[in-house]
Design an enzyme around this catalytic site. Sequence first.
Site, PDB file in Angstrom:
ATOM      1  N   CYS A 411      -4.133  -2.685 -16.669  1.00  0.00           N
ATOM      2  CA  CYS A 411      -3.940  -1.258 -16.361  1.00  0.00           C
ATOM      3  C   CYS A 411      -3.145  -0.662 -17.514  1.00  0.00           C
ATOM      4  O   CYS A 411      -3.418  -0.960 -18.668  1.00  0.00           O
ATOM      5  CB  CYS A 411      -3.273  -1.069 -14.999  1.00  0.00           C
ATOM      6  SG  CYS A 411      -1.699  -1.928 -14.795  1.00  0.00           S
ATOM      7  N   ARG A 416      -0.412  -2.162 -11.554  1.00  0.00           N
ATOM      8  CA  ARG A 416      -1.603  -2.037 -10.717  1.00  0.00           C
ATOM      9  C   ARG A 416      -2.496  -3.267 -10.845  1.00  0.00           C
ATOM     10  O   ARG A 416      -3.026  -3.781  -9.851  1.00  0.00           O
ATOM     11  CB  ARG A 416      -2.390  -0.768 -11.089  1.00  0.00           C
ATOM     12  CG  ARG A 416      -1.733   0.520 -10.668  1.00  0.00           C
ATOM     13  CD  ARG A 416      -2.455   1.739 -11.220  1.00  0.00           C
ATOM     14  NE  ARG A 416      -2.188   1.955 -12.638  1.00  0.00           N
ATOM     15  CZ  ARG A 416      -2.728   2.926 -13.360  1.00  0.00           C
ATOM     16  NH1 ARG A 416      -3.574   3.789 -12.794  1.00  0.00           N
ATOM     17  NH2 ARG A 416      -2.429   3.072 -14.645  1.00  0.00           N
TER      18      ARG A 416
END
Length: 462
Positions: A411, A416
Amino acid sequence: MILKKSTKLLGILLTLSLSVTVLAACGSKQEVKEDGKAKTITAKELKDKIGKSDWVVVDTRENDAFNGWTLDGVKRGGHIKGATDFSAAWLKADNKDKDKRLDDALKTKGISAEKNVVLYDANGKDAKEVGDYLSKKGYKNIYTYDVKEWAKDESMPMEAYTNYQMLVPASWVKDLVDGKKPETYKGKEYKIFEVSWGDETKSPDYLKEGHIKGAVHINTDEVEEGPLWNRISDDRLQKFAESSGITTDTTVVLYGADSMPSFRVAAILKYMGVKDVRVLNGGTAKWKNAGYELEKTSNKKTAVASFGATVPANKGYIVDLPQAKEIIADKQGSKLVDIRSWDEHIGKTSGYDYIKPKGRPAGSVWGHAGTDNSNLDDYRNVDNTMRNQDEIIAMWKEWGITPEQRLSFFCGTGWRAAEVLTYADVMGLKNISLYDGGWNEWSGNTGNPANPIETGEPKKQQ
């Protein structure tokens, strides 16, 4: 006398009419009983309906039970094979987009008013709550079932995620704190950590709202540093573990108001070599919703002399720039998967005020995320628990991503992607990793010609 006979005849005709109506709706061999607005269904009848286009079977329990945990007295964990999920807990979620997301979930899962909907639970409450919700939306053909009956019969097929134990329910953590030996716990030393950015005075959980009994705060700055926000050096990670009382054999439980930092630390601990790392599925909200107590004392770390291995003991779990390039170069069996928003992927925004370049590593593929860098709605249910495995795989398939490939997730700075890596691990995928540097490293923050960049809408890979 004639009046009495007419009344009796009318009663017989009404009874026959009701019987015909039930038989027409449910099939001549199906025995159903009225239970409020819903009807009950037997195990045999349910087994016959699974897979039929006009029937949908729905697990309404907490998602932990769907994933594999044996909760509420059920003999076997997991869900009925062929069932989808729509948890009663979602109806109580604190989410500003709840109504829209619930509607989207019904559509995605094929739960429609035109179908016969079987709702099952184990506590006699969840199915009723979901049934009432659907009834208000105009659903008519609703059936309920007690899954405990199904789970008792070993011949009835059930499914559980391969590594479901990596995501734990609040009740599991409560049992641990209370000195019990919950399912899958081997009885070794455990540590519970509340994880967020900043010291414990800045944490929204730790001292202000309170934390799980005995939990110690972890500031994410203890395991990563700017400007790239990669993990710190292996030597420093080993010292972090030892100062935190963590060894390779410690059962580590991580949680927070936002689970994303917990998954970031979880991925790093697994890379280091901790064998048993758990994350509270749904975060702090699940603990509070269960009605469990919180404490507001400051618990300090207790150090250990040795981590028990040389870091990293699981080196391939996190990769760096050279390996990311190798993965992109392998056009057949590998994918570098972008866990950022669509706008970040196509180069409309960088997603971060401290990252200037926009776009994606050339050759990477989009793996979904959320609307911006603060959420992972595409991978989470409305109560922030892990989304259904089948739906995750279906999302990936649209972009040519398949579970048997070598997959490395990235990410902007690793948070994430670490959560999605954990979900892939829960699902049992083998050849998976986190590309730690992500877009922040690849872009060089000012643009690096050695790392080619693409922008614009890519074509879906088949």
